[in-house]
Motif scaffolding. Structure first.
Motif, PDB file in Angstrom:
ATOM      1  N   ALA A  90       0.827  -1.212   0.000  1.00  0.00           N
ATOM      2  CA  ALA A  90       0.000   0.000   0.000  1.00  0.00           C
ATOM      3  C   ALA A  90       0.857   1.256   0.000  1.00  0.00           C
ATOM      4  CB  ALA A  90      -0.923  -0.002   1.223  1.00  0.00           C
ATOM      5  N   GLY A  91       0.533   2.166  -0.936  1.00  0.00           N
ATOM      6  CA  GLY A  91       1.215   3.445  -1.013  1.00  0.00           C
ATOM      7  C   GLY A  91       2.465   3.455  -1.865  1.00  0.00           C
ATOM      8  N   LEU A  92       2.891   2.300  -2.366  1.00  0.00           N
ATOM      9  CA  LEU A  92       4.085   2.225  -3.205  1.00  0.00           C
ATOM     10  C   LEU A  92       3.720   1.789  -4.618  1.00  0.00           C
ATOM     11  CD1 LEU A  92       6.753   0.561  -0.870  1.00  0.00           C
ATOM     12  CD2 LEU A  92       6.390   2.997  -1.346  1.00  0.00           C
ATOM     13  N   PRO A  93       4.546   2.146  -5.605  1.00  0.00           N
ATOM     14  CA  PRO A  93       4.283   1.689  -6.974  1.00  0.00           C
ATOM     15  C   PRO A  93       4.193   0.166  -7.033  1.00  0.00           C
ATOM     16  CG  PRO A  93       5.937   3.411  -6.987  1.00  0.00           C
ATOM     17  CD  PRO A  93       5.702   3.063  -5.537  1.00  0.00           C
ATOM     18  N   TRP A  94       3.248  -0.307  -7.835  1.00  0.00           N
ATOM     19  CA  TRP A  94       2.997  -1.746  -7.992  1.00  0.00           C
ATOM     20  C   TRP A  94       3.175  -2.056  -9.477  1.00  0.00           C
ATOM     21  CZ3 TRP A  94      -2.542  -4.175  -7.611  1.00  0.00           C
ATOM     22  CH2 TRP A  94      -2.452  -5.578  -7.621  1.00  0.00           C
ATOM     23  N   THR A  95       4.412  -2.320  -9.861  1.00  0.00           N
ATOM     24  CA  THR A  95       4.774  -2.332 -11.276  1.00  0.00           C
ATOM     25  C   THR A  95       4.981  -3.714 -11.887  1.00  0.00           C
ATOM     26  OG1 THR A  95       7.163  -2.255 -10.865  1.00  0.00           O
ATOM     27  CG2 THR A  95       5.974  -0.140 -10.925  1.00  0.00           C
ATOM     28  N   ASP A 109      -2.485  -3.432   0.687  1.00  0.00           N
ATOM     29  CA  ASP A 109      -1.478  -4.484   0.691  1.00  0.00           C
ATOM     30  C   ASP A 109      -2.004  -5.771   0.081  1.00  0.00           C
ATOM     31  OD1 ASP A 109       0.527  -3.027   2.067  1.00  0.00           O
ATOM     32  OD2 ASP A 109      -0.326  -3.558   4.016  1.00  0.00           O
ATOM     33  N   ALA A 110      -1.115  -6.522  -0.535  1.00  0.00           N
ATOM     34  CA  ALA A 110      -1.424  -7.900  -0.881  1.00  0.00           C
ATOM     35  C   ALA A 110      -1.705  -8.671   0.402  1.00  0.00           C
ATOM     36  CB  ALA A 110      -0.258  -8.528  -1.628  1.00  0.00           C
ATOM     37  N   ALA A 111      -2.430  -9.768   0.291  1.00  0.00           N
ATOM     38  CA  ALA A 111      -2.807 -10.538   1.482  1.00  0.00           C
ATOM     39  C   ALA A 111      -1.583 -10.983   2.277  1.00  0.00           C
ATOM     40  CB  ALA A 111      -3.646 -11.748   1.075  1.00  0.00           C
ATOM     41  N   CYS A 112      -0.526 -11.420   1.581  1.00  0.00           N
ATOM     42  CA  CYS A 112       0.670 -11.889   2.298  1.00  0.00           C
ATOM     43  C   CYS A 112       1.374 -10.743   3.011  1.00  0.00           C
ATOM     44  CB  CYS A 112       1.615 -12.610   1.343  1.00  0.00           C
ATOM     45  SG  CYS A 112       2.083 -11.687  -0.132  1.00  0.00           S
ATOM     46  N   VAL A 113       1.367  -9.551   2.430  1.00  0.00           N
ATOM     47  CA  VAL A 113       1.960  -8.387   3.084  1.00  0.00           C
ATOM     48  C   VAL A 113       1.118  -7.977   4.283  1.00  0.00           C
ATOM     49  CG1 VAL A 113       2.612  -5.965   2.781  1.00  0.00           C
ATOM     50  CG2 VAL A 113       3.056  -7.606   0.959  1.00  0.00           C
ATOM     51  N   ALA A 114      -0.190  -8.038   4.128  1.00  0.00           N
ATOM     52  CA  ALA A 114      -1.077  -7.705   5.246  1.00  0.00           C
ATOM     53  C   ALA A 114      -0.844  -8.645   6.421  1.00  0.00           C
ATOM     54  CB  ALA A 114      -2.530  -7.763   4.797  1.00  0.00           C
ATOM     55  N   ALA A 118       0.337  -7.692  10.154  1.00  0.00           N
ATOM     56  CA  ALA A 118      -0.432  -8.130  11.321  1.00  0.00           C
ATOM     57  C   ALA A 118       0.446  -8.862  12.325  1.00  0.00           C
ATOM     58  CB  ALA A 118      -1.586  -9.028  10.881  1.00  0.00           C
ATOM     59  N   ALA A 119       1.539  -9.448  11.841  1.00  0.00           N
ATOM     60  CA  ALA A 119       2.488 -10.130  12.723  1.00  0.00           C
ATOM     61  C   ALA A 119       3.521  -9.171  13.295  1.00  0.00           C
ATOM     62  CB  ALA A 119       3.186 -11.253  11.956  1.00  0.00           C
ATOM     63  N   GLY A 120       3.443  -7.875  12.910  1.00  0.00           N
ATOM     64  CA  GLY A 120       4.342  -6.871  13.438  1.00  0.00           C
ATOM     65  C   GLY A 120       5.568  -6.593  12.583  1.00  0.00           C
ATOM     66  N   ALA A 121       5.670  -7.226  11.419  1.00  0.00           N
ATOM     67  CA  ALA A 121       6.839  -7.014  10.568  1.00  0.00           C
ATOM     68  C   ALA A 121       6.880  -5.587  10.037  1.00  0.00           C
ATOM     69  CB  ALA A 121       6.827  -7.999   9.403  1.00  0.00           C
ATOM     70  N   ILE A 122       8.087  -5.121   9.760  1.00  0.00           N
ATOM     71  CA  ILE A 122       8.315  -3.775   9.229  1.00  0.00           C
ATOM     72  C   ILE A 122       8.601  -3.901   7.736  1.00  0.00           C
ATOM     73  CG2 ILE A 122       9.803  -1.734   9.333  1.00  0.00           C
ATOM     74  CD1 ILE A 122      10.470  -2.638  12.262  1.00  0.00           C
ATOM     75  N   ILE A 123       7.747  -3.313   6.920  1.00  0.00           N
ATOM     76  CA  ILE A 123       7.900  -3.395   5.467  1.00  0.00           C
ATOM     77  C   ILE A 123       8.779  -2.236   5.005  1.00  0.00           C
ATOM     78  CG2 ILE A 123       6.728  -3.547   3.256  1.00  0.00           C
ATOM     79  CD1 ILE A 123       6.104  -5.851   5.216  1.00  0.00           C
ATOM     80  N   LEU A 124       9.942  -2.557   4.451  1.00  0.00           N
ATOM     81  CA  LEU A 124      10.886  -1.529   4.032  1.00  0.00           C
ATOM     82  C   LEU A 124      10.548  -0.936   2.671  1.00  0.00           C
ATOM     83  CD1 LEU A 124      14.182  -3.316   5.085  1.00  0.00           C
ATOM     84  CD2 LEU A 124      13.296  -1.191   6.062  1.00  0.00           C
ATOM     85  N   GLY A 125      10.119  -1.765   1.736  1.00  0.00           N
ATOM     86  CA  GLY A 125       9.852  -1.271   0.390  1.00  0.00           C
ATOM     87  C   GLY A 125       9.781  -2.402  -0.603  1.00  0.00           C
ATOM     88  N   THR A 126       9.839  -2.047  -1.889  1.00  0.00           N
ATOM     89  CA  THR A 126       9.709  -3.034  -2.950  1.00  0.00           C
ATOM     90  C   THR A 126      11.039  -3.249  -3.659  1.00  0.00           C
ATOM     91  OG1 THR A 126       8.936  -1.310  -4.470  1.00  0.00           O
ATOM     92  CG2 THR A 126       7.259  -2.604  -3.333  1.00  0.00           C
TER      93      THR A 126
END
Length: 363
Positions: A90-95, A109-114, A118-126
């Motif tokens: 969410a919020g980043l280019p999806w190319t 977010d894609a389901a796996c990213v969501a 939900a598990a507390g992981a920090i998403i850095l980017g693509t």
């Protein structure tokens, strides 16, 4: 380009959880270490293509508070994750590595990213990838070439080259990739990290731009098998088979040209796993790997054309000629040829299932 890792980077997924739990590390500080590594190494490696630094810092602050309060959401709380560019963040280019989609921004977010969040992981980017996930070198005409972090000028593999390179270089603790015909396993092997393509539908493909819906999987890259398992435990659907069932090795080494040291290392790994009771023997498999690969490519190109047909017509200048020609070739093949390819792959799947019997899976 890999260099030496700081202790919090070397810890990986499982080590970080232990450090957070005992209070010797905090997600906010660990994030800054990773961001510094990205700033230093990414311009040369070109693994990340888009970052969400502000969002990552907010997530790290929340994770630090949870760990300090004894309320961690999971062992992945505070884990630093990179995501292949065909998986929506969410919020980043999806190319999906395709120029025609460079202006598209994911609204969720894609389901796996969501599930990771939900598990507390920090998403850095693509992360960079082969155009459309169809290829094995990650020399992307729109977003640049990803270098193998072990040696400049060498490929990181593909199509999830950015994912494997980022993990190998210590730019993230774990990365998501996708695998249709080797796109997690190939770059993981090239970059010297662990990569797993799980069973079909183990990880939801909702929010993943497909290449071949009938062959695609979401997979995981990490620097240890334990780290891969920790991620799968949070984002994958549990396997209905017994978790204690042994694995089998499909032995195709006599059909591959391998250097002696690589073959010896593989044989030693299998022997060690058998000694620990993880594996239950080898299963010789005499198959025409080249023929199956060609059948898989046909299916991928035909299904890939169906996925991108509308954009190919609207934005033909946003597809490289190489990628577009492969898609168009697949679309032009007779339906009978495509049906034959599907039947051959289905028959081989059944054959393998008979060979492994009651075993949980195979390596």
């Amino acid at each position: 380009m890999t260099g030496s890792f700081e202790p919090e980077v070397a810890a990986g997924v499982c080590g970080l959880a232990a450090a957070y739990g005992e209070g010797s590390a905090r997600p906010t500080a660990v994030l800054e270490t990773y961001l510094a590594r990205i700033e230093q190494a990414n311009p040369a490696i070109h693994a990340f293509v888009d970052l969400d630094i502000e969002g990552a810092r907010d997530a790290a602050k929340a994770s630090s508070h949870r760990w300090a309060s004894g309320l961690a959401l999971s062992p992945l709380d505070g884990c630093l994750v990179g995501v292949k560019a065909n998986i929506a963040v969410a919020g980043l280019p999806w190319t999906a590595g395709i120029g025609a989609y460079r202006d598209r921004v994911a609204d969720r977010d894609a389901a796996c990213v969501a599930r990771l969040r939900a598990a507390g992981a920090i998403i850095l980017g693509t992360l960079n990838m082969e155009e459309g996930a169809l290829g094995a070198v990650t020399d992307n005409p729109w977003f640049g070439r990803t270098q193998n972090p072990w040696r400049a000028g060498y490929t990181a593999g593909g199509s999830s080259g950015g994912s494997a390179a980022a993990v190998a270089a210590g730019l993230c603790a774990v990365a998501l990739g996708t695998d249709t015909m080797g796109s997690v396993r190939i770059p993981s092997a090239y970059c010297g990290v662990f990569g797993i393509k799980p069973r079909y539908a183990a990880i939801s493909e909702e929010g993943v731009m497909p290449l071949s819906p009938s062959l695609d999987h979401v997979g995981v890259h990490a620097r240890s098998a334990g780290d891969c398992a920790a991620v799968l435990a949070e984002i994958a659907v549990p396997d209905p088979a017994s978790p204690n069932a042994p694995l089998a090795v499909l032995d195709v080494t006599d059909r591959a040209s391998l250097p002696d040291d690589v073959r010896a290392a593989f044989v030693a790994l299998v022997a060690a796993a058998e000694a620990q009771g993880v594996l239950e023997g080898s299963v010789p498999l005499d198959i025409d790997l080249g023929r199956l690969r060609r059948r898989g490519l046909l299916i991928s190109e035909a299904e890939g054309f169906a996925e991108h047909a509308a954009m190919l017509q609207a934005r033909p200048d946003g597809f490289s000629e190489t990628f577009a020609s492969m898609l168009r070739w697949g679309a032009a093949q007779p339906p009978a040829k495509l049906a034959e390819a599907r039947a051959e792959i289905a028959a081989m799947k059944e054959r393998v299932e008979v060979l492994i019997g009651d075993r949980l899976g195979f390596l």
